[in-house]
Enzyme design. Structure first.
Site, PDB file in Angstrom:
ATOM      1  N   ASP A  32       0.854  -1.191   0.000  1.00  0.00           N
ATOM      2  CA  ASP A  32       0.000   0.000   0.000  1.00  0.00           C
ATOM      3  C   ASP A  32       0.890   1.241   0.000  1.00  0.00           C
ATOM      4  OD1 ASP A  32      -3.211   0.563   1.001  1.00  0.00           O
ATOM      5  OD2 ASP A  32      -1.777   2.222   1.086  1.00  0.00           O
ATOM      6  N   VAL A  97     -10.926   2.737  -3.681  1.00  0.00           N
ATOM      7  CA  VAL A  97     -10.547   2.237  -5.014  1.00  0.00           C
ATOM      8  C   VAL A  97     -11.555   1.158  -5.415  1.00  0.00           C
ATOM      9  CG1 VAL A  97      -8.783   1.086  -6.382  1.00  0.00           C
ATOM     10  CG2 VAL A  97      -8.111   2.783  -4.664  1.00  0.00           C
ATOM     11  N   HIS A 101      -9.907  -5.344  -3.360  1.00  0.00           N
ATOM     12  CA  HIS A 101      -8.566  -5.575  -2.815  1.00  0.00           C
ATOM     13  C   HIS A 101      -8.676  -5.979  -1.360  1.00  0.00           C
ATOM     14  CE1 HIS A 101      -9.697  -1.328  -2.586  1.00  0.00           C
ATOM     15  NE2 HIS A 101      -9.074  -1.280  -1.425  1.00  0.00           N
TER      16      HIS A 101
HETATM   17  P1  AMP Z   1      -9.816   1.320   0.210  1.00  0.00           P
HETATM   18  O1  AMP Z   1     -10.325   2.424   1.081  1.00  0.00           O
HETATM   19  O2  AMP Z   1     -10.011  -0.035   0.851  1.00  0.00           O
HETATM   20  O3  AMP Z   1     -10.382   1.390  -1.194  1.00  0.00           O
HETATM   21  O4  AMP Z   1      -8.256   1.517   0.151  1.00  0.00           O
HETATM   22  C1  AMP Z   1      -7.540   1.851  -0.996  1.00  0.00           C
HETATM   23  C2  AMP Z   1      -6.076   1.756  -0.633  1.00  0.00           C
HETATM   24  O5  AMP Z   1      -5.326   1.844  -1.826  1.00  0.00           O
HETATM   25  C3  AMP Z   1      -5.582   2.848   0.310  1.00  0.00           C
HETATM   26  O6  AMP Z   1      -5.031   2.250   1.484  1.00  0.00           O
HETATM   27  C4  AMP Z   1      -4.522   3.575  -0.531  1.00  0.00           C
HETATM   28  O7  AMP Z   1      -3.421   4.004   0.242  1.00  0.00           O
HETATM   29  C5  AMP Z   1      -4.132   2.522  -1.542  1.00  0.00           C
HETATM   30  N1  AMP Z   1      -3.618   3.011  -2.814  1.00  0.00           N
HETATM   31  C6  AMP Z   1      -4.178   3.952  -3.617  1.00  0.00           C
HETATM   32  N2  AMP Z   1      -3.435   4.128  -4.728  1.00  0.00           N
HETATM   33  C7  AMP Z   1      -2.389   3.260  -4.625  1.00  0.00           C
HETATM   34  C8  AMP Z   1      -1.264   2.965  -5.454  1.00  0.00           C
HETATM   35  N3  AMP Z   1      -1.060   3.590  -6.623  1.00  0.00           N
HETATM   36  N4  AMP Z   1      -0.376   2.041  -5.021  1.00  0.00           N
HETATM   37  C9  AMP Z   1      -0.562   1.407  -3.856  1.00  0.00           C
HETATM   38  N5  AMP Z   1      -1.602   1.634  -3.035  1.00  0.00           N
HETATM   39  C10 AMP Z   1      -2.503   2.553  -3.411  1.00  0.00           C
END
Ligand code: AMP
Ligand code: ZN
Length: 120
Positions: A32, A97, A101
């Site tokens: 992350d 996102v 995941h």
């Molecule tokens: P969620 O709220 O479960 O959708 O979490 C999305 C996660 O994706 C967050 O913890 C972000 O820090 C992570 N994230 C967003 N963009 C990226 C990226 N390009 N590479 C790695 N992690 C990411």
């Protein structure tokens, strides 16, 4: 399958860089970008599934695979004494996102209670 507007599809396609921890034919894991603990991996299906609400019985295999990968990757990253998996879903789940995941979060004695205890 590949959603051109999806940031995680772009990571799968190699269009956006990541710190990769695992890749196979169907799944991928990377660190992350804003870790909440010493170990904070995101384990994803390569195929775009927006949210857990969009999963169908055809996705049972890949969803199981993500869960089975979690302890293997957690251990490999140094979280051999426990970790937590979280899959935020939808608005109330604060999913940011829109590509499924599994958060794998751990590291030595870093996790607090699952949620603050309130009145319900
Ligand atoms: P969620 O709220 O479960 O959708 O979490 C999305 C996660 O994706 C967050 O913890 C972000 O820090 C992570 N994230 C967003 N963009 C990226 C990226 N390009 N590479 C790695 N992690 C990411
Ligand atoms: Zn996607």
């Amino acid at each position: 399958m590949h959603d051109p507007n999806c940031i995680f599809c772009k990571i799968v396609a190699g269009e956006i860089p990541c710190r990769k921890a695992h890749e196979d034919a169907e799944a991928m894991a990377f660190h992350d970008i804003r870790p909440l603990a010493p170990v904070h991996l995101l384990v994803i299906p390569k195929r775009h599934i927006a949210t857990l609400y969009d999963a169908t019985p055809a996705d049972e295999g890949i969803l199981g695979r993500l869960l089975v990968l979690a302890p293997v990757l957690a251990k490999a990253q140094g979280a051999g004494d426990g970790f937590r998996v979280i899959m935020n879903t939808g608005r109330v789940g604060r999913q940011e996102v829109q590509h499924i995941h599994l958060h794998v979060i751990g590291g030595p004695d870093t996790l607090g209670p699952m949620l603050p205890r309130g009145e319900h």
